[in-house]
Design an enzyme around this catalytic site. Sequence first.
Site, PDB file in Angstrom:
ATOM      1  N   ASP A 311       0.811  -1.209   0.000  1.00 17.66           N
ATOM      2  CA  ASP A 311       0.000   0.000   0.000  1.00 17.66           C
ATOM      3  C   ASP A 311       0.854   1.273   0.000  1.00 17.66           C
ATOM      4  O   ASP A 311       1.825   1.370   0.758  1.00 17.66           O
ATOM      5  CB  ASP A 311      -0.853  -0.030   1.278  1.00 17.66           C
ATOM      6  CG  ASP A 311      -1.769   1.147   1.424  1.00 17.66           C
ATOM      7  OD1 ASP A 311      -2.798   1.181   0.744  1.00 17.66           O
ATOM      8  OD2 ASP A 311      -1.455   2.055   2.233  1.00 17.66           O
ATOM      9  N   GLU A 381       1.289  -0.371  -4.876  1.00 19.06           N
ATOM     10  CA  GLU A 381       0.420   0.761  -5.200  1.00 19.06           C
ATOM     11  C   GLU A 381       1.339   1.970  -5.232  1.00 19.06           C
ATOM     12  O   GLU A 381       1.754   2.486  -4.189  1.00 19.06           O
ATOM     13  CB  GLU A 381      -0.671   0.936  -4.133  1.00 19.06           C
ATOM     14  CG  GLU A 381      -1.710   1.953  -4.567  1.00 19.06           C
ATOM     15  CD  GLU A 381      -2.380   2.676  -3.415  1.00 19.06           C
ATOM     16  OE1 GLU A 381      -3.474   3.213  -3.619  1.00 19.06           O
ATOM     17  OE2 GLU A 381      -1.824   2.721  -2.301  1.00 19.06           O
TER      18      GLU A 381
HETATM   19  C1  GLC Z   1      -4.089   3.418  -0.138  1.00 15.52           C
HETATM   20  C2  GLC Z   1      -5.393   2.701   0.017  1.00 15.52           C
HETATM   21  C3  GLC Z   1      -6.377   3.629   0.638  1.00 15.52           C
HETATM   22  C4  GLC Z   1      -5.868   4.050   1.967  1.00 15.52           C
HETATM   23  C5  GLC Z   1      -4.487   4.667   1.846  1.00 15.52           C
HETATM   24  C6  GLC Z   1      -3.835   4.819   3.167  1.00 15.52           C
HETATM   25  O1  GLC Z   1      -4.165   4.437  -1.044  1.00 15.52           O
HETATM   26  O2  GLC Z   1      -5.814   2.224  -1.199  1.00 15.52           O
HETATM   27  O3  GLC Z   1      -7.618   3.033   0.765  1.00 15.52           O
HETATM   28  O4  GLC Z   1      -6.743   4.974   2.534  1.00 15.52           O
HETATM   29  O5  GLC Z   1      -3.632   3.860   1.082  1.00 15.52           O
HETATM   30  O6  GLC Z   1      -3.456   3.584   3.675  1.00 15.52           O
END
Ligand code: GLC
Length: 679
Positions: A311, A381
Amino acid sequence: MSYRNDSDSVELGECTRNPGYKDADGDGPAARDNISVSDSEEKRDSIGVKRLSDARDEYTQIKPYAGMPKEVLVLYSSKARYRVPREILFWLTVCCTLALVAVTIAVIALSPKCLSWWQASPVYQIYPRSFKDSDGDGVGDLKGIREKLDHFEYLNIKSIWISPFYRSPMKDFGYDVEDFRDIDPLFGTMKDFEDLLAAMHSKGLKLIMDFIPNHTSDLHRWFNLSRTRDPHYEDYYVWTDCKPDGPKPNNWVSIFGNSSWTYDEVRGQCYLHQFLKEQPDLNFRNPDVIKEMIDIIHFWLEKGVDGFRMDAVKHMLEAPHMRDEPQVDPNKPPELVTTEWDLHSDYTTSQVGLHDILREFRAQMDIYSQEPGRYRFMVTESYDYEEVYKTMMYYGSRLEKEGDFPFNFYLLDLPHNTSGVWAKHLVHLWMGNMPKGKWPNWVVGNHDRTRISSSAGRLYVRAINMLLLTLPGTATTYYGEEIGMENINVLKNNHASRDPQRSPLQWNADTNAGFNEKTNLTWLPLHPDYETVNVEAQMKDDGSVLAQYRFLNTLRQSELPLNRGWFCYVHADANVFSYIRELDGLKRAFLIVVNFGKESAVTDLSSVRELPDELKVLMSTTIANDGKVFPKSRIQTEVGEGLVIQYSTNTRFNPNHPEECYISEKACYLETIDILYKC
Ligand code: GLC
Ligand code: MG
């Protein structure tokens, strides 16, 4: 038997009565009688030793037979009629062995890599609060997921990513982790997790966990120890001096809006949070923090998880100088600079050193990837909207592995301008910038973004799913997109709320859509369309979004051109985007024609000479058009209609249009013996 070979002497003894011997005339026993023991004794010299030459003379009379003594054997074996075939056989054996070794080496060297599990199947994202509630508290849970594993068998999906289920105060629904080694009671127990993993593995399904390295919850033990300045934990987070009501340390803003600095009364300093103030950022410049995170990776890999979705990794490091970031609009008054779009995030994302940390994570995962079939997958991500080349760096380099891919979110922008040209542009942003040999991927929905049916409109759901499943690379499907679920109409209580796209999965037309069969609770309201838009109803309907998703996914996995062949642009205009999927050596190929525009279209592909004149539709998103035949000069599509056309050809498109075509790892097909080879 009394044969001795420790001297020149030979006693035939019993050997002379070998029953296997037959002479040419068939009078073996008579011949044997002629060489009786007493005869041979007469030939001994004065010291009783028979000479070899004499023996030779004597044995010329004997025909070879099984069990013959050495002298007879030597006598005959040196004769050309025995020696030559023997030598031929010997060299033949040597040659065959060498040939076999060479063929084996060649086959290994020429075989293209098999697709790994994360390449072969789409990734399905489960938002655990919303998938299936087993205990009736209105919130989905791990046991609920276990109850519904058949859904993946039905869809032919093998890779399941489950959004966080760690212990958490749920300020960001699990993305604020209080304990990385525990399960939140809302979702179940560690035993429930282990049972789920075992059940998934027994069905051949892979479990990908969310891993959240950038921050913890402010309730995490480490944060508490850090704010009280425990010597070991003092630098676990990013702290800097500031006054309780004074100016913020700099202009950095949180992704959820406003300053990313919050004053902590206990420590008397400000801490950084790139997300909610309840999600303090960890300090990855502290080697102890890196070690903690690696230990957590080991913990879950030991349990047997198959991969991690990492993440928000681009936020893991910040520039130590902590200077103000440049404003996008330099004339904007600083007090109005409150969102991530107001700043160039030069000092808070993708900092030097970040890739080293991610590569270390990958290296740790590789330790657990040695056994065949146990490859541990890593997706990051790390989307950089403005600078695609930055996103591509998360693929790693030729020499150093990083994530298997960074998520590709470009198609999430498809609804902003539905047209064939726009679709091609977004696809090309990835294909045109992806490092050579890497594996593409596509995301059309997730828990942070409006659902396709709501952003693009219902009309385009099938077309977008067709695009997703016929492009090269791994598709990611957010739960509910396989049936075309829409956002629910709930008021967002704050900027960070993404509730509308997180409503319970619509399983059937019963109370609570089958999400909760025990009570009348659901943590978010259901979409009112659940009576018609649900899994059970769509399973019965061949023309449903679900049936089409399943068909395309199965087709993709069974057809080489679709799962590992060339991808070539053929056409793009205001309405239609069209491309070919083909494999060298294989006659069967696919033409995809999708109408993303606002009008029905007639597409003329007569200039594409590699296509046959008549094209038969294998599958249309409008079921009535299945099987239709179009001349290639007049391919008709309605708004939101997609066609998969299967055709047969001897002329491949890619050799004549190399600049229009992409392939991750080139492979050719040898139709005669049905194999793939590197070419
Ligand atoms: C990422 C997740 C999101 C979350 C953020 C903080 O972007 O997809 O849902 O709020 O990280 O962890
Ligand atoms: Mg529950």
